[in-house]
Design a protein around this motif. Structure first.
Motif, PDB file in Angstrom:
ATOM      1  N   ALA A  21       2.154   3.067  -1.174  1.00 44.71           N
ATOM      2  CA  ALA A  21       1.899   4.511  -1.056  1.00 44.71           C
ATOM      3  C   ALA A  21       0.995   4.800   0.130  1.00 44.71           C
ATOM      4  CB  ALA A  21       1.282   5.048  -2.345  1.00 44.71           C
ATOM      5  N   VAL A  22      -0.006   3.961   0.353  1.00 46.40           N
ATOM      6  CA  VAL A  22      -0.915   4.141   1.489  1.00 46.40           C
ATOM      7  C   VAL A  22      -0.153   3.991   2.806  1.00 46.40           C
ATOM      8  CG1 VAL A  22      -2.893   3.126   2.697  1.00 46.40           C
ATOM      9  CG2 VAL A  22      -2.992   3.473   0.229  1.00 46.40           C
ATOM     10  N   VAL A  23       0.734   3.015   2.875  1.00 48.56           N
ATOM     11  CA  VAL A  23       1.538   2.811   4.089  1.00 48.56           C
ATOM     12  C   VAL A  23       2.385   4.051   4.365  1.00 48.56           C
ATOM     13  CG1 VAL A  23       3.455   1.475   5.062  1.00 48.56           C
ATOM     14  CG2 VAL A  23       1.566   0.300   3.926  1.00 48.56           C
ATOM     15  N   HIS A  24       3.033   4.581   3.331  1.00 53.36           N
ATOM     16  CA  HIS A  24       3.849   5.787   3.494  1.00 53.36           C
ATOM     17  C   HIS A  24       2.991   6.986   3.892  1.00 53.36           C
ATOM     18  CE1 HIS A  24       7.654   4.117   2.380  1.00 53.36           C
ATOM     19  NE2 HIS A  24       7.256   3.780   1.164  1.00 53.36           N
ATOM     20  N   GLU A  25       1.807   7.083   3.318  1.00 49.23           N
ATOM     21  CA  GLU A  25       0.915   8.202   3.632  1.00 49.23           C
ATOM     22  C   GLU A  25       0.481   8.157   5.103  1.00 49.23           C
ATOM     23  OE1 GLU A  25      -3.172  10.296   1.958  1.00 49.23           O
ATOM     24  OE2 GLU A  25      -2.428   8.470   1.015  1.00 49.23           O
ATOM     25  N   ARG A  26       0.175   6.979   5.581  1.00 49.45           N
ATOM     26  CA  ARG A  26      -0.232   6.841   6.985  1.00 49.45           C
ATOM     27  C   ARG A  26       0.881   7.275   7.935  1.00 49.45           C
ATOM     28  NH1 ARG A  26      -2.944   1.022   6.254  1.00 49.45           N
ATOM     29  NH2 ARG A  26      -4.930   1.716   5.400  1.00 49.45           N
ATOM     30  N   ALA A  27       2.126   7.076   7.493  1.00 51.54           N
ATOM     31  CA  ALA A  27       3.282   7.464   8.303  1.00 51.54           C
ATOM     32  C   ALA A  27       3.699   8.918   8.034  1.00 51.54           C
ATOM     33  CB  ALA A  27       4.450   6.527   8.021  1.00 51.54           C
ATOM     34  N   HIS A  28       2.920   9.602   7.205  1.00 46.24           N
ATOM     35  CA  HIS A  28       3.206  10.989   6.816  1.00 46.24           C
ATOM     36  C   HIS A  28       4.538  11.117   6.087  1.00 46.24           C
ATOM     37  CE1 HIS A  28      -0.307  12.469   8.934  1.00 46.24           C
ATOM     38  NE2 HIS A  28       0.010  11.639   9.905  1.00 46.24           N
ATOM     39  N   ASP A  29       4.939  10.069   5.388  1.00 47.96           N
ATOM     40  CA  ASP A  29       6.132  10.091   4.537  1.00 47.96           C
ATOM     41  C   ASP A  29       5.675  10.479   3.132  1.00 47.96           C
ATOM     42  OD1 ASP A  29       7.768   9.238   6.641  1.00 47.96           O
ATOM     43  OD2 ASP A  29       7.382   7.123   6.195  1.00 47.96           O
ATOM     44  N   TRP A  30       5.405  11.774   2.959  1.00 51.10           N
ATOM     45  CA  TRP A  30       4.769  12.272   1.743  1.00 51.10           C
ATOM     46  C   TRP A  30       5.609  12.032   0.500  1.00 51.10           C
ATOM     47  CZ3 TRP A  30       0.218  12.442   3.374  1.00 51.10           C
ATOM     48  CH2 TRP A  30      -0.106  12.965   4.623  1.00 51.10           C
ATOM     49  N   THR A  31       6.916  12.214   0.616  1.00 57.68           N
ATOM     50  CA  THR A  31       7.779  12.055  -0.545  1.00 57.68           C
ATOM     51  C   THR A  31       7.775  10.610  -1.038  1.00 57.68           C
ATOM     52  OG1 THR A  31       9.168  13.834   0.291  1.00 57.68           O
ATOM     53  CG2 THR A  31      10.104  12.453  -1.422  1.00 57.68           C
ATOM     54  N   GLU A  32       7.903   9.683  -0.108  1.00 55.86           N
ATOM     55  CA  GLU A  32       7.891   8.274  -0.494  1.00 55.86           C
ATOM     56  C   GLU A  32       6.548   7.880  -1.110  1.00 55.86           C
ATOM     57  OE1 GLU A  32       8.862   9.469   2.379  1.00 55.86           O
ATOM     58  OE2 GLU A  32      10.760   8.588   2.983  1.00 55.86           O
ATOM     59  N   ALA A  33       5.461   8.369  -0.513  1.00 54.04           N
ATOM     60  CA  ALA A  33       4.129   8.079  -1.050  1.00 54.04           C
ATOM     61  C   ALA A  33       3.999   8.639  -2.466  1.00 54.04           C
ATOM     62  CB  ALA A  33       3.049   8.665  -0.144  1.00 54.04           C
ATOM     63  N   ALA A  34       4.494   9.861  -2.662  1.00 51.71           N
ATOM     64  CA  ALA A  34       4.417  10.486  -3.983  1.00 51.71           C
ATOM     65  C   ALA A  34       5.213   9.703  -5.018  1.00 51.71           C
ATOM     66  CB  ALA A  34       4.930  11.922  -3.914  1.00 51.71           C
ATOM     67  N   LEU A  35       6.400   9.252  -4.649  1.00 47.89           N
ATOM     68  CA  LEU A  35       7.217   8.508  -5.609  1.00 47.89           C
ATOM     69  C   LEU A  35       6.607   7.151  -5.937  1.00 47.89           C
ATOM     70  CD1 LEU A  35      10.808   9.528  -4.535  1.00 47.89           C
ATOM     71  CD2 LEU A  35       9.434  10.366  -6.442  1.00 47.89           C
ATOM     72  N   CYS A  36       5.939   6.528  -4.967  1.00 42.68           N
ATOM     73  CA  CYS A  36       5.207   5.291  -5.265  1.00 42.68           C
ATOM     74  C   CYS A  36       4.090   5.577  -6.270  1.00 42.68           C
ATOM     75  CB  CYS A  36       4.617   4.694  -3.995  1.00 42.68           C
ATOM     76  SG  CYS A  36       5.831   3.926  -2.916  1.00 42.68           S
ATOM     77  N   LEU A  37       3.376   6.686  -6.068  1.00 43.88           N
ATOM     78  CA  LEU A  37       2.299   7.045  -6.996  1.00 43.88           C
ATOM     79  C   LEU A  37       2.842   7.394  -8.378  1.00 43.88           C
ATOM     80  CD1 LEU A  37      -0.121   9.067  -4.702  1.00 43.88           C
ATOM     81  CD2 LEU A  37      -0.387   6.732  -5.554  1.00 43.88           C
ATOM     82  N   GLU A 108       3.958  18.155  -3.055  1.00 44.98           N
ATOM     83  CA  GLU A 108       3.890  19.479  -2.434  1.00 44.98           C
ATOM     84  C   GLU A 108       3.994  19.373  -0.919  1.00 44.98           C
ATOM     85  OE1 GLU A 108       0.228  20.908  -4.109  1.00 44.98           O
ATOM     86  OE2 GLU A 108       1.232  21.773  -5.853  1.00 44.98           O
ATOM     87  N   LYS A 109       3.306  18.405  -0.335  1.00 46.01           N
ATOM     88  CA  LYS A 109       3.395  18.213   1.120  1.00 46.01           C
ATOM     89  C   LYS A 109       4.814  17.830   1.537  1.00 46.01           C
ATOM     90  CE  LYS A 109      -1.320  16.799   2.279  1.00 46.01           C
ATOM     91  NZ  LYS A 109      -2.158  15.696   2.788  1.00 46.01           N
ATOM     92  N   GLY A 110       5.494  17.094   0.668  1.00 45.39           N
ATOM     93  CA  GLY A 110       6.868  16.673   0.945  1.00 45.39           C
ATOM     94  C   GLY A 110       7.907  17.732   0.622  1.00 45.39           C
ATOM     95  N   GLY A 111       7.475  18.841   0.052  1.00 48.50           N
ATOM     96  CA  GLY A 111       8.394  19.934  -0.246  1.00 48.50           C
ATOM     97  C   GLY A 111       9.184  19.771  -1.526  1.00 48.50           C
TER      98      GLY A 111
END
Length: 166
Positions: A21-37, A108-111
């Protein structure tokens, strides 16, 4: 990959998902980060259950976010729980609450506003049992805002296909 970690321990799987999730967040891939969380939330609910803290209704809500979120009954448990599961700072309702908030922010950031209410509902039963009226009111207000945003986007006709990342 997740299945190989899940055969070892819940704590190892959770750590891997949190780092992903941290890796996705750093890349601004909000949806992927959210799904990991969201996967982390499911694991955390299972860890809380091993400490006899029942939030099973939360597992039903988080499973609605993605078909990839499922109860992992095949996780190896050597003596009932991992050593990390005994750490209050690692496995607690407060940690779950924090993870829920983080996941919702990223959705929310990922829409993906229509998924956020499912994640928020994870805490609903806990707040009701504990008579946390202020937190419940805030939860319902945030859910309402998510639904309003979904309706706004749907009315605009600009809604994108939202199951791509699920």
């Amino acid at each position: 990959m997740a299945n190989s970690y899940s055969r070892t321990s819940r704590s190892l799987l959770r750590t891997w998902l949190e780092n992903l999730a941290v890796v996705h967040e750093r890349a601004h891939d909000w949806t992927e980060a959210a799904l990991c969380l969201c996967q982390v939330i499911a694991v955390l609910i299972e860890q809380l259950a091993s400490k006899e803290i029942d939030i099973s209704e939360g597992l039903a809500h988080i499973a609605k976010v993605s078909d990839n979120i499922a109860v992992r009954e095949s996780i190896k448990q050597e003596s009932g729980c991992d050593w990390l599961e005994l750490e209050e700072s690692h496995v607690s309702v407060e940690v779950l609450e924090k993870m829920v908030k983080e996941a919702v922010e990223k959705l929310e950031k990922g829409g993906l506003w229509e998924l956020a209410p499912h994640v928020l509902k994870v805490m609903m039963g806990t707040y009701e049992r504990e008579y946390e009226h202020k937190k419940l009111a805030e939860l319902y207000q945030r859910m309402a805002k998510c639904h309003e945003k979904v309706q706004e986007i749907n009315d605009s006709g600009k809604r994108l296909f939202d199951t791509f990342f699920r």
